[in-house]
Design an enzyme around this catalytic site. Structure first.
Site, short mmCIF file in Angstrom:
data_model
loop_
_atom_site.label_atom_id
_atom_site.label_comp_id
_atom_site.label_asym_id
_atom_site.label_seq_id
_atom_site.Cartn_x
_atom_site.Cartn_y
_atom_site.Cartn_z
N GLU A 1 -3.83 -8.55 3.23
CA GLU A 1 -3.67 -9.04 4.60
C GLU A 1 -4.87 -8.74 5.49
OE1 GLU A 1 -2.49 -4.74 5.12
OE2 GLU A 1 -2.46 -6.24 3.53
N HIS B 1 -4.68 -4.28 0.23
CA HIS B 1 -4.55 -4.88 1.56
C HIS B 1 -5.03 -6.33 1.56
CE1 HIS B 1 -3.30 -1.37 3.85
NE2 HIS B 1 -4.16 -0.65 3.16
N CYS C 1 0.83 -1.21 0.00
CA CYS C 1 0.00 0.00 0.00
C CYS C 1 0.87 1.27 0.00
CB CYS C 1 -1.00 -0.03 1.15
SG CYS C 1 -2.46 0.98 0.79
#
Length: 308
Positions: free
Chosen positions: A237, A235, A142
């Site tokens: 994650e 993202h 990011c």
């Protein structure tokens, strides 16, 4: 895969409840193998949330991984206790002579600032330059990806006219590249940002391979230097409820924020979101660890002072 972390780090209990194999220091020390050394530069404000998310992602591999968390010494941490930082984190000065198989540089909530205005920018640049000779492969995520592209290639981030917020469809352009092995033709991934890495700028940099993008969200995944640098503008994650927490946090602050797109069933924020990107996330981190870290890292890193 066993993830080796410190015995008493708080996220250990959560990971164990999720049936993720976590190995503490006492057990790991008796195993006659060399675990992969992964350094995580955690720039996110809620350190423990990010620790948990990344450790989940790194668990989908048969390899043993030894995790080290790092913070910039030049930044004052406000949202995580000082005792947690002092106990479970290192600074660059502590590890600058070490070598690592892989490193992850997270995003950070500073995207509306110019890079040079960020209080730890000089230190981050030093770390990124250091990684060129001390880390086999680095994954920038990011804002971290935006920072790396600016530092290494002079690509300036671009301000969006509205926040890119929600789940978006992506497509693959380079299916034969191992980093996207196992990805579906079209896959979902979360985004939460006010800026972007412009696709038209990337076209002027053939040294960067664009692997996936989105008609709505733009660039998502790319790499350079044969995978020594990996860029993730998104993202993967994030857990199921991360976008929900961000949305309701900003609403509670009275901020103007649109509902995350394609996230809540029937666009009803009272309904539990479906977790539709976990398989893609697991494949991404497993591929990175396997093909760009484990397969190419030297067994004796200290005997190889220059990875180039």
């Amino acid at each position: 895969m066993p993830i080796k972390i410190q015995n008493d780090i708080p996220v250990k209990e959560v990971l164990e409840k999720e049936n993720i194999f976590v190995m503490d220091e006492d057990r790991a020390i008796h195993q006659d193998i060399r675990p992969l050394q992964i350094l995580i530069l955690n720039l996110m404000p809620l350190k423990e949330d990010t620790e948990l998310q990344l450790l989940r992602c790194l668990s989908n591999s048969p390899l043993q991984i030894d995790i080290t968390f790092m913070v910039p010494a030049s930044h004052h941490v406000k949202n995580t206790s000082i005792s947690h930082i002092q106990k479970f984190y290192v600074t660059f000065e502590d590890i600058c002579r070490e070598y690592y198989d892989g490193m992850i540089v997270t995003g950070a909530p500073v995207e509306l600032m110019e890079f040079e205005e960020v209080d730890y920018w000089d230190e981050l640049c030093e770390i990124m330059d250091w990684s060129e000779k001390h880390v086999t492969s680095t994954m920038y995520q990011c804002w971290g990806a935006q920072a790396a592209m600016y530092h290494f290639y002079g690509i300036q981030k671009r301000l969006l006219d509205h926040k890119m917020f929600g789940l978006f469809e992506h497509q693959i352009h380079k299916r034969k590249i191992p980093l996207v092995r196992g990805f579906d033709d079209v896959f979902l991934c979360p985004h939460s940002r006010h800026t972007e890495i412009p696709m038209d700028e990337l076209l002027h940099h053939p040294e960067i391979t664009v692997l996936t993008d989105s008609d709505e969200a733009g660039f998502f995944l790319g790499m350079a230097d044969d995978g020594r640098k990996v860029f993730v503008q998104g993202h993967p994650e994030y857990d199921r409820m991360t976008l929900d927490r961000e949305y309701k946090r900003d609403l509670a602050k009275g901020m103007e924020i649109a509902m995350p797109e394609n996230y809540y069933p029937d666009d009803d924020p009272e309904k539990k979101p479906l977790l539709t990107w976990r398989a893609t996330s697991a494949a991404l981190y497993a591929n990175w660890i396997n093909y760009y870290v484990y397969q190419v890292t030297p067994y004796d890193m200290y005997g190889t002072p220059d990875f180039r």
